[in-house]
Structure formats: C-alpha cells, structure tokens
Design a protein around this motif. Structure first.
Motif, PDB file in Angstrom:
ATOM      1  N   PRO A 117      18.133  14.517  67.231  1.00 14.95           N
ATOM      2  CA  PRO A 117      16.997  13.957  67.976  1.00 14.95           C
ATOM      3  C   PRO A 117      16.073  13.095  67.118  1.00 14.95           C
ATOM      4  O   PRO A 117      15.611  12.052  67.572  1.00 14.95           O
ATOM      5  CB  PRO A 117      16.266  15.190  68.492  1.00 14.95           C
ATOM      6  N   LEU A 118      15.833  13.503  65.883  1.00 16.01           N
ATOM      7  CA  LEU A 118      14.959  12.737  65.009  1.00 16.01           C
ATOM      8  C   LEU A 118      15.562  11.377  64.687  1.00 16.01           C
ATOM      9  O   LEU A 118      14.867  10.360  64.686  1.00 16.01           O
ATOM     10  CB  LEU A 118      14.665  13.523  63.731  1.00 16.01           C
ATOM     11  N   GLU A 119      16.864  11.345  64.442  1.00 12.87           N
ATOM     12  CA  GLU A 119      17.549  10.076  64.188  1.00 12.87           C
ATOM     13  C   GLU A 119      17.481   9.180  65.412  1.00 12.87           C
ATOM     14  O   GLU A 119      17.271   7.966  65.300  1.00 12.87           O
ATOM     15  CB  GLU A 119      19.009  10.319  63.823  1.00 12.87           C
ATOM     16  N   SER A 120      17.671   9.764  66.590  1.00  8.56           N
ATOM     17  CA  SER A 120      17.609   8.996  67.836  1.00  8.56           C
ATOM     18  C   SER A 120      16.230   8.372  68.027  1.00  8.56           C
ATOM     19  O   SER A 120      16.112   7.210  68.410  1.00  8.56           O
ATOM     20  CB  SER A 120      17.922   9.882  69.033  1.00  8.56           C
ATOM     21  N   LEU A 121      15.200   9.145  67.753  1.00  9.59           N
ATOM     22  CA  LEU A 121      13.834   8.655  67.880  1.00  9.59           C
ATOM     23  C   LEU A 121      13.588   7.514  66.902  1.00  9.59           C
ATOM     24  O   LEU A 121      13.026   6.473  67.260  1.00  9.59           O
ATOM     25  CB  LEU A 121      12.844   9.798  67.651  1.00  9.59           C
ATOM     26  N   HIS A 122      14.031   7.691  65.674  1.00  5.85           N
ATOM     27  CA  HIS A 122      13.876   6.657  64.650  1.00  5.85           C
ATOM     28  C   HIS A 122      14.631   5.388  65.046  1.00  5.85           C
ATOM     29  O   HIS A 122      14.098   4.279  64.945  1.00  5.85           O
ATOM     30  CB  HIS A 122      14.367   7.192  63.300  1.00  5.85           C
ATOM     31  N   ASP A 123      15.854   5.539  65.519  1.00  8.77           N
ATOM     32  CA  ASP A 123      16.659   4.384  65.932  1.00  8.77           C
ATOM     33  C   ASP A 123      16.026   3.657  67.111  1.00  8.77           C
ATOM     34  O   ASP A 123      15.998   2.425  67.143  1.00  8.77           O
ATOM     35  CB  ASP A 123      18.083   4.820  66.296  1.00  8.77           C
ATOM     36  N   LEU A 124      15.510   4.403  68.085  1.00  5.53           N
ATOM     37  CA  LEU A 124      14.866   3.813  69.247  1.00  5.53           C
ATOM     38  C   LEU A 124      13.645   3.003  68.836  1.00  5.53           C
ATOM     39  O   LEU A 124      13.445   1.874  69.289  1.00  5.53           O
ATOM     40  CB  LEU A 124      14.478   4.913  70.232  1.00  5.53           C
TER      41      LEU A 124
END
Length: 86
Positions: free
Chosen positions: A4-11
C-alpha cells in the motif's frame, strides 16, 4: 503484490501531487491544505488531530488528504460533517 505504501507513493508521483499546508483552522485540530494535481488545485480542511500534516512529509500529507476526501465522500450531509468537527 504491491505494498500500500508503494502504491500511494507511485500514485503521488505519477500525478505530480503536491500538498501545501496553509494554516490552522478553528476548531483546533483542523488545518487548511491545498492539494495540487498538475495545473488544478483545491483547498480542503483536514482533521490533523496528531499534527502529522507537515509540508515536508508529502506522502503523509497525501494520505491525510485522501483520508479526508474519503470522509467527505461518505458523509451524506456536509452540514453534519461541519457540526461533528465543531
């Protein structure tokens, strides 16, 4: 599986999202924040009970803004939201 943290960063990176902390608002715990996505921007109130909305911590700011937008969306009556937040 993407974390989830990676997804947030990528978004955030993919859409060039920037959060500016504008000022504290009344009542205590609410802060004004401006979210900028590309050329568009919006000012929203963010419940920042634990003083985590710090401009230098953009990923945390993005999370808090998204959380607040979700709360706005789930509230059927904006005036009730206002009453609950003083």
């Amino acid at each position: 599986m993407i974390e989830p943290l990676e997804s947030l960063h990528d978004l955030r990176r993919m859409h060039d999202v920037q959060i500016s902390v504008l000022q504290a608002a009344e009542p205590e715990g609410l802060k004004c924040a401006e979210i900028q996505i590309g050329e568009k921007s919006w000012v929203i109130l963010v419940d920042d009970e634990y003083d985590d909305l710090i401009q230098e911590r953009q990923l945390m700011c993005f999370f808090l803004v998204l959380r607040e937008l979700e709360i706005y969306q789930s509230e059927s009556d904006f005036l009730r939201w206002c009453s609950q937040n003083g």
